[in-house]
Design a protein around this motif. Structure first.
Motif, PDB file in Angstrom:
ATOM      1  N   TRP A 190       0.827  -1.213   0.000  1.00  0.00           N
ATOM      2  CA  TRP A 190       0.000   0.000   0.000  1.00  0.00           C
ATOM      3  C   TRP A 190       0.859   1.260   0.000  1.00  0.00           C
ATOM      4  O   TRP A 190       0.574   2.220  -0.727  1.00  0.00           O
ATOM      5  CB  TRP A 190      -0.934   0.001   1.204  1.00  0.00           C
ATOM      6  N   ILE A 191       1.921   1.277   0.796  1.00  0.00           N
ATOM      7  CA  ILE A 191       2.793   2.451   0.870  1.00  0.00           C
ATOM      8  C   ILE A 191       3.431   2.747  -0.486  1.00  0.00           C
ATOM      9  O   ILE A 191       3.499   3.896  -0.938  1.00  0.00           O
ATOM     10  CB  ILE A 191       3.873   2.243   1.942  1.00  0.00           C
ATOM     11  N   ILE A 192       3.884   1.703  -1.174  1.00  0.00           N
ATOM     12  CA  ILE A 192       4.612   1.886  -2.436  1.00  0.00           C
ATOM     13  C   ILE A 192       3.670   2.084  -3.622  1.00  0.00           C
ATOM     14  O   ILE A 192       3.928   2.901  -4.511  1.00  0.00           O
ATOM     15  CB  ILE A 192       5.554   0.689  -2.684  1.00  0.00           C
ATOM     16  N   TYR A 193       2.546   1.366  -3.628  1.00  0.00           N
ATOM     17  CA  TYR A 193       1.714   1.316  -4.831  1.00  0.00           C
ATOM     18  C   TYR A 193       0.436   2.153  -4.767  1.00  0.00           C
ATOM     19  O   TYR A 193      -0.298   2.213  -5.751  1.00  0.00           O
ATOM     20  CB  TYR A 193       1.320  -0.132  -5.135  1.00  0.00           C
ATOM     21  N   ARG A 194       0.147   2.792  -3.641  1.00  0.00           N
ATOM     22  CA  ARG A 194      -1.146   3.470  -3.529  1.00  0.00           C
ATOM     23  C   ARG A 194      -1.311   4.593  -4.553  1.00  0.00           C
ATOM     24  O   ARG A 194      -2.434   4.944  -4.915  1.00  0.00           O
ATOM     25  CB  ARG A 194      -1.347   4.001  -2.098  1.00  0.00           C
ATOM     26  N   ASP A 195      -0.195   5.186  -5.012  1.00  0.00           N
ATOM     27  CA  ASP A 195      -0.265   6.235  -6.034  1.00  0.00           C
ATOM     28  C   ASP A 195      -0.116   5.659  -7.442  1.00  0.00           C
ATOM     29  O   ASP A 195      -0.016   6.421  -8.416  1.00  0.00           O
ATOM     30  CB  ASP A 195       0.833   7.280  -5.789  1.00  0.00           C
ATOM     31  N   ARG A 196      -0.107   4.337  -7.554  1.00  0.00           N
ATOM     32  CA  ARG A 196       0.050   3.695  -8.862  1.00  0.00           C
ATOM     33  C   ARG A 196      -1.191   2.847  -9.181  1.00  0.00           C
ATOM     34  O   ARG A 196      -1.104   1.842  -9.885  1.00  0.00           O
ATOM     35  CB  ARG A 196       1.297   2.794  -8.864  1.00  0.00           C
TER      36      ARG A 196
END
Length: 518
Positions: A190-196
């Motif tokens: 979630w931290i890495i991919y939430r903006d993707r």
């Protein structure tokens, strides 16, 4: 639609490494749970007060629920978004794992396993898609190799880890270990991919098709799992469920072939490669997985192996599979996939023939050797048939073809487990009856055996006969299992022609291993 939103740039550096670990752990957790319970079935059954046969429901309901949820992945992804669906499925998988671990009764455990299976459905394809989107295009093969290694290690570690946890702590902990793994994977993802996040859109869902799918799958699974206990079709319940399964399946076929947006695109079976490859991989996987469940049960019930020892015997399955997978990735584009798949079938048949010679006095090495050798044909079987199934498919139909073939394979794994258990029980009863026919006071060999047992135990005739019956039951179970192995070898040989009804893929249009996994 914003192109940057639809196609985010690849990750780099430490962020890519951390993201790969998190996604790989989610894959590992999911694959692990499909095999970790295999060696714990006797302990779970004893603790919850049910028979070992009923305990196998823990495996079959997970597989059946998983199979039903796989076709929904594409629709859910477009409605919810890839990242939200992936993280949400992990969190609900954790909740289901916790419920499994605290289950006081078998019905509660089975309900939690159904939830686990449903949540596991989207995790495998989404983990592949997320990894492929995280790496640069020229490193996509590396992403798939990483995913493949993780998915292969799961079945190796499952029986071993499950046996050790069951013996050292409690069977509940084979489910509780998912909690820290899942929380880490969900948090980092979630931290890495939430903006993707991927773009979403509203799509119609085939509610009727989904309802019919759930109805016939659930009815058929209950018939297969409870038929033996209820004396099959002499039971009104089994008759009713059998009719329900048959009627709902017939309606499902008609509906899906005429629906504009079907939950499962059955028209794919009109293609020769898809038809032959899917039937071959589904039947083969059903036989393979059914035997994989029976072997540790037999070792624990009749050879007095501990759970951890049964896990150690089955763990070498993945040794050669890990080594052979990258080799097959290089060999397949240069050869006919049908030849590779045929060699895989012959390899499986050879392994099952070796196992059909088992004795009750068998040593550990002769149990390990066939399991070790079985890892060689595994990638030949899976990768070659996947290539055949998807060869010639246009890009827009690849997801539907992969989803349907995976549904058929996973569902046949559940069916294979049920059928293998039922047939082992039937063959054991048959051999027990035949051996008992020789246990007569008019048979001098039987009398000599009883006299020898009385002298050995310094006991009376009744105690000697009781020990003789235990020995006879063990022999009957072994002979019944050998029959299953021998039949399994024959099935793998008989389905080879299915591979050869397919067409060879043209070299310039052959589906690559990357496309097959995607």
């Amino acid at each position: 639609m914003n192109p940057t939103k639809a196609f985010p740039p690849p990750l780099h550096g430490g962020q890519l490494i951390l993201a790969s670990i998190a996604v790989a752990l989610a894959t590992f957790m999911t694959v692990l749970d499909s095999s970790i319970a295999n060696v714990a079935i006797p302990n779970i059954s004893g603790n919850l007060g049910v028979s070992v046969d009923e305990g196998t429901w823990v495996i079959t309901v997970f597989a059946a629920a998983n199979a039903v949820s796989i076709p929904l992945t594409g629709w859910l992804t477009q409605r919810i978004g890839q990242v939200k669906l992936f993280v949400g499925a992990i969190l609900l998988f954790i909740v289901a794992s916790w419920l499994c671990g605290i289950s006081p009764t078998m019905p509660v455990l089975l309900t939690a396993r159904v939830l686990q299976g449903v949540m596991a459905g989207p995790l495998i394809p989404l983990s592949q898609a997320i990894l492929l989107g995280s790496y640069p295009k020229h490193k996509s093969a590396m992403a798939i190799s990483l995913w493949g290694m993780t998915a292969t290690v799961g079945p190796i570690a499952g029986p071993l880890l499950g046996g050790w946890i069951t013996d050292s702590y409690s069977w509940s902990w084979i489910f509780f270990i998912n909690i820290p793994i899942g929380l880490f994977a969900a948090g980092v993802t979630w931290i890495i991919y939430r903006d993707r996040e991927t773009a979403t859109r509203k799509l119609p869902i085939d509610v009727v098709g989904l309802s019919l799918l759930i109805t016939w799958v659930a009815s058929l699974q209950v018939v297969l799992d409870k038929g033996k206990d209820l004396d099959w079709f002499s039971s009104p319940l089994i008759v009713a469920l059998g009719i329900t399964a048959l009627v709902s399946f017939a309606f499902f076929m008609v509906w899906e072939l005429t629906e504009e947006h079907p939950i499962i695109d059955l028209r794919l079976f009109g293609q020769r490669n898809f038809l032959g490859g899917t039937i071959a991989i589904s039947v083969g996987y059903g036989v393979f997985f059914g035997n994989l469940v029976l072997l540790p049960q037999w070792m624990q019930e009749y050879l007095n192996y501990r759970s951890v020892d049964a896990g150690l015997v089955t763990a070498p399955l993945g040794f050669f599979a890990v080594i052979m997978s990258p080799i097959m990735g290089r060999v397949l584009p240069r050869t006919d996939a049908r030849t590779v798949a045929t060699l895989g079938f012959i390899g499986f048949a050879f392994v099952f023939l070796l196992r059909s010679q088992y004795l009750t006095e068998i040593d550990t090495w002769h149990l390990v050797l066939p399991t070790l050798l079985q890892g060689i044909p595994m990638p030949m079987f899976f990768l070659a048939l996947t290539s055949i199934i998807l060869s010639g498919q246009p890009a827009e139909r690849l997801p539907a073809a992969a989803g349907l073939s995976n549904f058929a394979r996973v569902f046949c794994g559940a069916v294979g487990t049920s059928l293998a258990g039922n047939e082992w029980n039937n063959r054991t009863i048959l051999h027990h009856a035949r051996l008992t026919e020789q246990a007569s006071i008019y048979n001098p060999v039987f009398n000599q055996q009883i006299d020898a047992l009385k002298a050995l135990l310094h006991s009376d005739t009744q105690s000697a006969q009781a020990l003789f019956d235990v020995t006879l039951s063990a022999q009957a179970a072994m002979l019944g299992l050998n029959d299953i192995f021998y039949l399994s070898a024959g099935i793998f040989i008989l389905i080879i022609p299915l591979v050869w009804i397919t067409r060879p893929a043209k070299r310039n249009k052959a589906v690559s291993i990357k496309d097959a996994h995607a």
